[in-house]
Design a protein around this motif. Structure first.
Motif, PDB file in Angstrom:
ATOM      1  N   ARG A  69      60.938 -18.000  28.450  1.00  0.00           N
ATOM      2  CA  ARG A  69      62.055 -18.824  27.964  1.00  0.00           C
ATOM      3  C   ARG A  69      62.080 -20.182  28.663  1.00  0.00           C
ATOM      4  O   ARG A  69      62.375 -21.204  28.046  1.00  0.00           O
ATOM      5  CB  ARG A  69      63.375 -18.088  28.149  1.00  0.00           C
ATOM      6  N   MET A  70      61.754 -20.198  29.939  1.00  0.00           N
ATOM      7  CA  MET A  70      61.715 -21.456  30.689  1.00  0.00           C
ATOM      8  C   MET A  70      60.632 -22.377  30.133  1.00  0.00           C
ATOM      9  O   MET A  70      60.831 -23.593  30.016  1.00  0.00           O
ATOM     10  CB  MET A  70      61.454 -21.173  32.169  1.00  0.00           C
ATOM     11  N   LEU A  71      59.486 -21.801  29.777  1.00  0.00           N
ATOM     12  CA  LEU A  71      58.405 -22.609  29.210  1.00  0.00           C
ATOM     13  C   LEU A  71      58.831 -23.273  27.903  1.00  0.00           C
ATOM     14  O   LEU A  71      58.424 -24.399  27.610  1.00  0.00           O
ATOM     15  CB  LEU A  71      57.153 -21.746  28.985  1.00  0.00           C
ATOM     16  N   GLU A  72      59.670 -22.583  27.133  1.00  0.00           N
ATOM     17  CA  GLU A  72      60.160 -23.160  25.884  1.00  0.00           C
ATOM     18  C   GLU A  72      60.990 -24.418  26.142  1.00  0.00           C
ATOM     19  O   GLU A  72      60.930 -25.366  25.363  1.00  0.00           O
ATOM     20  CB  GLU A  72      60.960 -22.129  25.097  1.00  0.00           C
ATOM     21  N   LYS A  78      54.582 -21.920  21.439  1.00  0.00           N
ATOM     22  CA  LYS A  78      53.706 -20.896  20.880  1.00  0.00           C
ATOM     23  C   LYS A  78      53.142 -20.035  22.001  1.00  0.00           C
ATOM     24  O   LYS A  78      52.737 -20.562  23.036  1.00  0.00           O
ATOM     25  CB  LYS A  78      52.545 -21.541  20.116  1.00  0.00           C
ATOM     26  N   GLN A  79      53.117 -18.753  21.788  1.00  0.00           N
ATOM     27  CA  GLN A  79      52.490 -17.809  22.726  1.00  0.00           C
ATOM     28  C   GLN A  79      53.027 -17.938  24.153  1.00  0.00           C
ATOM     29  O   GLN A  79      52.266 -17.869  25.122  1.00  0.00           O
ATOM     30  CB  GLN A  79      50.969 -18.001  22.721  1.00  0.00           C
ATOM     31  N   THR A  80      54.332 -18.109  24.297  1.00  0.00           N
ATOM     32  CA  THR A  80      54.892 -18.326  25.638  1.00  0.00           C
ATOM     33  C   THR A  80      54.789 -17.089  26.530  1.00  0.00           C
ATOM     34  O   THR A  80      54.618 -17.224  27.743  1.00  0.00           O
ATOM     35  CB  THR A  80      56.355 -18.798  25.553  1.00  0.00           C
ATOM     36  N   THR A  81      54.866 -15.897  25.950  1.00  0.00           N
ATOM     37  CA  THR A  81      54.715 -14.689  26.765  1.00  0.00           C
ATOM     38  C   THR A  81      53.286 -14.577  27.289  1.00  0.00           C
ATOM     39  O   THR A  81      53.075 -14.302  28.482  1.00  0.00           O
ATOM     40  CB  THR A  81      55.099 -13.425  25.965  1.00  0.00           C
ATOM     41  N   LEU A  82      52.305 -14.819  26.442  1.00  0.00           N
ATOM     42  CA  LEU A  82      50.912 -14.812  26.865  1.00  0.00           C
ATOM     43  C   LEU A  82      50.670 -15.901  27.915  1.00  0.00           C
ATOM     44  O   LEU A  82      50.004 -15.649  28.935  1.00  0.00           O
ATOM     45  CB  LEU A  82      49.983 -15.022  25.669  1.00  0.00           C
ATOM     46  N   LEU A  83      51.221 -17.075  27.690  1.00  0.00           N
ATOM     47  CA  LEU A  83      51.072 -18.159  28.653  1.00  0.00           C
ATOM     48  C   LEU A  83      51.729 -17.810  29.987  1.00  0.00           C
ATOM     49  O   LEU A  83      51.207 -18.157  31.052  1.00  0.00           O
ATOM     50  CB  LEU A  83      51.660 -19.460  28.089  1.00  0.00           C
ATOM     51  N   SER A  84      52.835 -17.099  29.945  1.00  0.00           N
ATOM     52  CA  SER A  84      53.492 -16.656  31.176  1.00  0.00           C
ATOM     53  C   SER A  84      52.590 -15.724  31.974  1.00  0.00           C
ATOM     54  O   SER A  84      52.481 -15.849  33.202  1.00  0.00           O
ATOM     55  CB  SER A  84      54.801 -15.937  30.857  1.00  0.00           C
TER      56      SER A  84
END
Length: 191
Positions: A69-72, A78-84
């Motif tokens: 959520r912070m990355l958003e 896109k793909q923020t969970t994978l990026l996390s």
């Protein structure tokens, strides 16, 4: 004094008979190993702790979901969970490897890629933290990782007889390109 004494052979100063190790322009590297160890510890502990915050919510961190959520809020949509996950693993894994001095160029490249993305994400917020979402901290972490790309881990490390320890510049350039490519790919694919 006798006339046979030759004063031309006598030292003219207190340091005359001190042997020199080489030409005056030869750098002295007595503290280099300790300095690189301190740099590795500071970078590895800091980035590793951030990774533990991002992955597991330790030290008051957000965990994977909170970090996604912070990355958003920083423009990654896109793909923020994978990026996390990728970011957290790169921070923890790279941090541990940098601390012990093993595969240092690759570990430093991973940390540099993370720091470069953080600088890019916070760039619009100004340089200083007090003026918004500044990026000076991330820039310092990235510069530390960049330094290790070109110096290697130093003599106080687990790396022994590796090509990058003996000649760190060529691999440093290659891993710099890898870090830059990874940062660009992340920005292109997730923003």
């Amino acid at each position: 004094m006798s006339s046979g004494d030759d004063f031309s052979q006598q030292p003219t100063s207190l340091l005359s008979d001190v042997e020199d190790d080489g030409p005056d322009d030869t750098p002295r590297q007595g503290g280099l190993g300790l300095g690189l160890l301190i740099l590795r510890l500071a970078l590895g502990v800091t980035m590793g702790a951030h990774g533990l915050q991002h992955l597991f919510g330790l030290f008051g961190g957000p965990g994977i979901g909170g970090f996604a959520r912070m990355l958003e809020t920083f423009g990654y949509h896109k793909q923020t969970t994978l990026l996390s996950w990728i970011t957290g693993i790169a921070e923890v894994g790279g941090g541990v490897l940098v601390i012990v001095g093993l595969f240092t160029p690759l570990a430093a490249a991973a940390l540099l890629g993370v720091a470069a993305n953080a600088v890019y994400a916070k760039f619009h917020g100004g340089f200083f933290e007090g003026q918004g979402q500044g990026f000076e901290f991330e820039l310092l972490l990235g510069a530390s990782a960049l330094s290790l790309l070109f110096t290697g881990s130093g003599p106080i490390s687990l790396e022994r007889n590796t090509p990058w320890r003996k000649r760190p510049l060529p691999l440093g350039l290659v891993t710099l390109l890898l870090a830059a490519a990874a940062a660009v790919v992340v920005i292109v694919l997730t923003r």
